[in-house]
Design a protein around this motif. Structure first.
Motif, PDB file in Angstrom:
ATOM      1  N   UNK A   1      -0.145 -10.873   1.530  1.00  0.00           N
ATOM      2  CA  UNK A   1      -0.004  -9.955   0.400  1.00  0.00           C
ATOM      3  C   UNK A   1      -0.726  -8.658   0.737  1.00  0.00           C
ATOM      4  N   UNK A   2      -0.002  -7.539   0.662  1.00  0.00           N
ATOM      5  CA  UNK A   2      -0.552  -6.228   0.988  1.00  0.00           C
ATOM      6  C   UNK A   2      -0.577  -5.342  -0.257  1.00  0.00           C
ATOM      7  N   UNK A   3      -1.657  -4.610  -0.434  1.00  0.00           N
ATOM      8  CA  UNK A   3      -1.719  -3.591  -1.475  1.00  0.00           C
ATOM      9  C   UNK A   3      -0.953  -2.356  -1.020  1.00  0.00           C
ATOM     10  N   UNK A   4      -0.239  -1.742  -1.972  1.00  0.00           N
ATOM     11  CA  UNK A   4       0.463  -0.485  -1.695  1.00  0.00           C
ATOM     12  C   UNK A   4      -0.185   0.661  -2.471  1.00  0.00           C
ATOM     13  N   UNK A   5      -1.505   0.546  -2.716  1.00  0.00           N
ATOM     14  CA  UNK A   5      -2.221   1.650  -3.348  1.00  0.00           C
ATOM     15  C   UNK A   5      -2.024   2.922  -2.542  1.00  0.00           C
ATOM     16  N   UNK A  15       0.186   3.125   4.157  1.00  0.00           N
ATOM     17  CA  UNK A  15      -0.624   2.239   4.983  1.00  0.00           C
ATOM     18  C   UNK A  15      -0.967   0.984   4.178  1.00  0.00           C
ATOM     19  N   UNK A  16      -0.100  -0.018   4.188  1.00  0.00           N
ATOM     20  CA  UNK A  16      -0.374  -1.244   3.434  1.00  0.00           C
ATOM     21  C   UNK A  16      -1.684  -1.893   3.875  1.00  0.00           C
ATOM     22  N   UNK A  17      -2.442  -2.371   2.881  1.00  0.00           N
ATOM     23  CA  UNK A  17      -3.734  -3.004   3.150  1.00  0.00           C
ATOM     24  C   UNK A  17      -3.661  -4.494   2.807  1.00  0.00           C
ATOM     25  N   UNK A  18      -4.021  -5.341   3.771  1.00  0.00           N
ATOM     26  CA  UNK A  18      -3.973  -6.778   3.554  1.00  0.00           C
ATOM     27  C   UNK A  18      -4.969  -7.184   2.472  1.00  0.00           C
ATOM     28  N   UNK A  19      -4.484  -7.882   1.439  1.00  0.00           N
ATOM     29  CA  UNK A  19      -5.332  -8.347   0.345  1.00  0.00           C
ATOM     30  C   UNK A  19      -5.564  -9.855   0.406  1.00  0.00           C
ATOM     31  N   UNK A  78       8.930  -6.704  -2.328  1.00  0.00           N
ATOM     32  CA  UNK A  78       8.016  -6.101  -3.289  1.00  0.00           C
ATOM     33  C   UNK A  78       7.871  -7.068  -4.458  1.00  0.00           C
ATOM     34  N   UNK A  79       6.634  -7.296  -4.895  1.00  0.00           N
ATOM     35  CA  UNK A  79       6.408  -8.182  -6.040  1.00  0.00           C
ATOM     36  C   UNK A  79       5.121  -7.762  -6.730  1.00  0.00           C
ATOM     37  N   UNK A 119       3.261 -16.290 -11.139  1.00  0.00           N
ATOM     38  CA  UNK A 119       2.171 -15.336 -10.938  1.00  0.00           C
ATOM     39  C   UNK A 119       1.266 -15.396 -12.166  1.00  0.00           C
ATOM     40  N   UNK A 120      -0.060 -15.642 -11.959  1.00  0.00           N
ATOM     41  CA  UNK A 120      -0.959 -15.782 -13.095  1.00  0.00           C
ATOM     42  C   UNK A 120      -1.490 -14.426 -13.556  1.00  0.00           C
ATOM     43  N   UNK A 121      -2.408 -14.447 -14.529  1.00  0.00           N
ATOM     44  CA  UNK A 121      -2.933 -13.208 -15.117  1.00  0.00           C
ATOM     45  C   UNK A 121      -3.691 -12.361 -14.107  1.00  0.00           C
ATOM     46  N   UNK A 122      -4.151 -12.977 -13.023  1.00  0.00           N
ATOM     47  CA  UNK A 122      -4.869 -12.239 -11.974  1.00  0.00           C
ATOM     48  C   UNK A 122      -3.966 -11.861 -10.815  1.00  0.00           C
ATOM     49  N   UNK A 123      -2.652 -11.976 -11.045  1.00  0.00           N
ATOM     50  CA  UNK A 123      -1.650 -11.660 -10.028  1.00  0.00           C
ATOM     51  C   UNK A 123      -1.746 -12.552  -8.798  1.00  0.00           C
ATOM     52  N   UNK A 124      -2.261 -13.759  -8.983  1.00  0.00           N
ATOM     53  CA  UNK A 124      -2.264 -14.743  -7.910  1.00  0.00           C
ATOM     54  C   UNK A 124      -1.029 -15.634  -8.062  1.00  0.00           C
ATOM     55  N   UNK A 125      -0.368 -15.920  -6.956  1.00  0.00           N
ATOM     56  CA  UNK A 125       0.844 -16.738  -7.040  1.00  0.00           C
ATOM     57  C   UNK A 125       0.480 -18.220  -6.956  1.00  0.00           C
ATOM     58  N   UNK A 126       1.303 -19.040  -7.581  1.00  0.00           N
ATOM     59  CA  UNK A 126       1.077 -20.488  -7.594  1.00  0.00           C
ATOM     60  C   UNK A 126       2.424 -21.193  -7.644  1.00  0.00           C
ATOM     61  N   UNK A 127       2.462 -22.399  -7.108  1.00  0.00           N
ATOM     62  CA  UNK A 127       3.702 -23.160  -7.035  1.00  0.00           C
ATOM     63  C   UNK A 127       4.129 -23.618  -8.421  1.00  0.00           C
ATOM     64  N   UNK A 128       5.377 -23.336  -8.770  1.00  0.00           N
ATOM     65  CA  UNK A 128       5.957 -23.862 -10.000  1.00  0.00           C
ATOM     66  C   UNK A 128       6.722 -25.145  -9.714  1.00  0.00           C
TER      67      UNK A 128
END
Length: 252
Positions: free
Chosen positions: A196-200, A204-208, A180-181, A239-248
């Motif tokens: 990455x799946x939404x848990x809205x 039933x996780x939805x692929x995002x 979970x993240x 994780x940026x402001x749009x919740x996108x992950x990026x390599x540190x």
């Protein structure tokens, strides 16, 4: 043996205190102390003054109230093909090649069997929250799936811990660890990438997103960073402001 467990516990503490982009919110606090957060393919977990370790057939409990002098407490036979352990609140979720086992933790630290969910033979990491457990099963390697492919993400309703019920199954490529993240579910697909799946709707996780350029075998999710293990090493992602992950950075 005691020296081995002392160094194991010191390694956990070092993970919690090391400077790899964590802050105080990135570390779980248990009984006033700090320990590192484990991934879904871990073979040990800590709850209070006890360390829980699984081997191929059993669950072993050690008293670590004095980390310099850990003591073996009990062993519980579970079955065969035991692979992973995930602790959540007062419960332990154990993944095996035949299914998921749920144990509660008694006041004295001893585990008590509650239930199990059985699936076809396959490798099986598991994570859980208050309502659902999420399990990946994977074919190939030493996972013993025989003639049948078993690459799935399974959602299991654990509202009643004594009666786990599968409510959703989704086909995957060759899934491994999961975490979970940022309110989402991430599933590692090995060299195929990271999903990455939404848990809205948590049933039933939805692929995002499918990050096919981020190889991943397992993840450790902290509040603001994600540690990803893959074949060539260990990497730290932000994780940026749009919740996108990026390599540190890679972790040397």
């Amino acid at each position: 043996m005691k020296r081995f467990f002392y160094f194991l516990l010191m390694a956990l503490s070092a993970m919690a205190c090391s400077d790899i982009g964590m802050n105080s919110d990135d570390v779980q606090s248990l009984d006033g102390g700090q320990v590192g957060v484990g991934g879904s393919t871990a073979r040990f977990a800590i709850h209070g003054d006890h360390l829980y370790v699984v081997n191929n057939t059993s669950l072993n409990v050690f008293d670590i109230s004095d980390v310099r002098d850990p003591n073996f407490q009990t062993t519980t036979d579970i079955g065969w093909g035991i692979e992973t352990i995930f602790g959540y609140k007062e419960n332990l979720f154990i993944g095996s090649q035949s299914g998921m086992f749920i144990y509660s933790i008694n006041e004295d630290g001893t585990p008590e069997f509650l239930s199990n969910y059985t699936h076809q033979t396959a490798c099986d990491p598991v994570i859980a929250n208050d309502q659902f457990a999420y399990v990946t099963i994977r074919s190939g390697e030493t996972c013993g799936t025989g003639l049948f492919e078993a690459n799935q993400l399974i959602t299991i309703d654990i509202t009643d811990l004594t009666n786990p019920i599968a409510v959703d199954q989704q086909q995957m490529i060759n899934p491994r660890g999961l975490c979970f993240f940022k309110d989402d579910l991430f599933v590692a697909e090995g060299n195929n990438g990271l999903k990455k799946f939404s848990l809205a709707d948590p049933s039933k996780p939805q692929l995002m997103e499918f990050y096919d350029d981020i190889a991943a075998n397992d993840m450790i999710a902290l509040q603001n960073t994600m540690i990803i293990t893959r074949d060539e090493g260990i990497y730290q992602f932000g994780c940026d402001a749009n919740d996108e992950i990026y390599l540190l950075s890679p972790i040397q």
